[in-house]
Design a protein around this motif. Structure first.
Motif, short mmCIF file in Angstrom:
data_model
loop_
_atom_site.label_atom_id
_atom_site.label_comp_id
_atom_site.label_asym_id
_atom_site.label_seq_id
_atom_site.Cartn_x
_atom_site.Cartn_y
_atom_site.Cartn_z
N THR A 214 82.74 17.38 32.53
CA THR A 214 82.80 16.62 31.29
C THR A 214 83.76 15.45 31.46
O THR A 214 84.85 15.60 32.00
CB THR A 214 83.28 17.53 30.14
N GLY A 215 83.33 14.27 31.02
CA GLY A 215 84.17 13.07 31.10
C GLY A 215 83.88 12.19 32.30
O GLY A 215 84.34 11.06 32.37
N ASP A 216 83.09 12.68 33.27
CA ASP A 216 82.74 11.88 34.45
C ASP A 216 81.76 10.78 34.08
O ASP A 216 80.94 10.94 33.17
CB ASP A 216 82.08 12.75 35.52
N LEU A 217 81.81 9.66 34.81
CA LEU A 217 80.85 8.58 34.65
C LEU A 217 79.72 8.83 35.66
O LEU A 217 79.97 8.90 36.86
CB LEU A 217 81.50 7.22 34.91
N GLN B 37 73.30 4.75 32.69
CA GLN B 37 74.64 5.14 33.10
C GLN B 37 75.42 5.54 31.85
O GLN B 37 75.30 4.90 30.81
CB GLN B 37 75.32 3.96 33.79
N LYS C 64 78.75 8.51 30.14
CA LYS C 64 79.77 9.54 30.31
C LYS C 64 79.18 10.90 30.00
O LYS C 64 78.36 11.04 29.09
CB LYS C 64 80.92 9.23 29.33
N VAL D 223 74.37 13.58 28.77
CA VAL D 223 74.95 12.28 29.11
C VAL D 223 74.81 11.34 27.92
O VAL D 223 73.74 11.26 27.30
CB VAL D 223 74.26 11.67 30.35
N GLU D 224 75.88 10.61 27.63
CA GLU D 224 75.94 9.67 26.52
C GLU D 224 74.90 8.57 26.69
O GLU D 224 74.90 7.86 27.70
CB GLU D 224 77.34 9.06 26.48
#
Length: 111
Positions: free
Chosen positions: A14-17, A29, A31, A44-45
């Motif tokens: 969690t929090g990775d790009l 692409q 987060k 993924v956002e």
């Protein structure tokens, strides 16, 4: 005697790009919002948007159709290198007695 199956260590957290490398949302692409270890999926956002029909409620008084992110299989995601911005694989190594993740392209430690 019951055998327990050990879950593999996932390379994405969690929090990775990350960037989507396969499927309908390919090229997107964003987060990572959530990771489901049991199902091997991540949300993924802004990627893999699906339409959800909702009834009127306190949050959405009119109801209607809302776009939300659906989980994507982790095999369809690749980490974006924090240094160069290119897609990279993830490795694990010992640094000061702690196991850390690092980008294979630049060698930089991730978080």
């Amino acid at each position: 005697m019951k055998k327990t199956v050990k879950q593999p260590k996932l390379k994405i957290r969690t929090g990775d790009l990350v960037k989507v490398i396969a499927g309908d949302a390919k090229g997107t692409q964003g987060k990572v919002l959530a990771v489901d270890i049991a199902k091997n999926r991540a949300t993924v956002e802004g990627a893999n948007l699906v339409s959800k029909h909702t009834k009127p409620n306190a949050k959405n008084p009119n109801g209607g159709i809302v776009k939300i992110e659906a989980p994507i299989n982790i095999s369809n995601l690749k980490l974006v290198d924090p240094k160069s911005g290119k897609l990279t694989r993830v490795g694990r190594k010992l640094v000061d007695g702690k196991l850390v993740r690092y980008a294979k392209i630049s060698g930089e430690v991730i978080k």
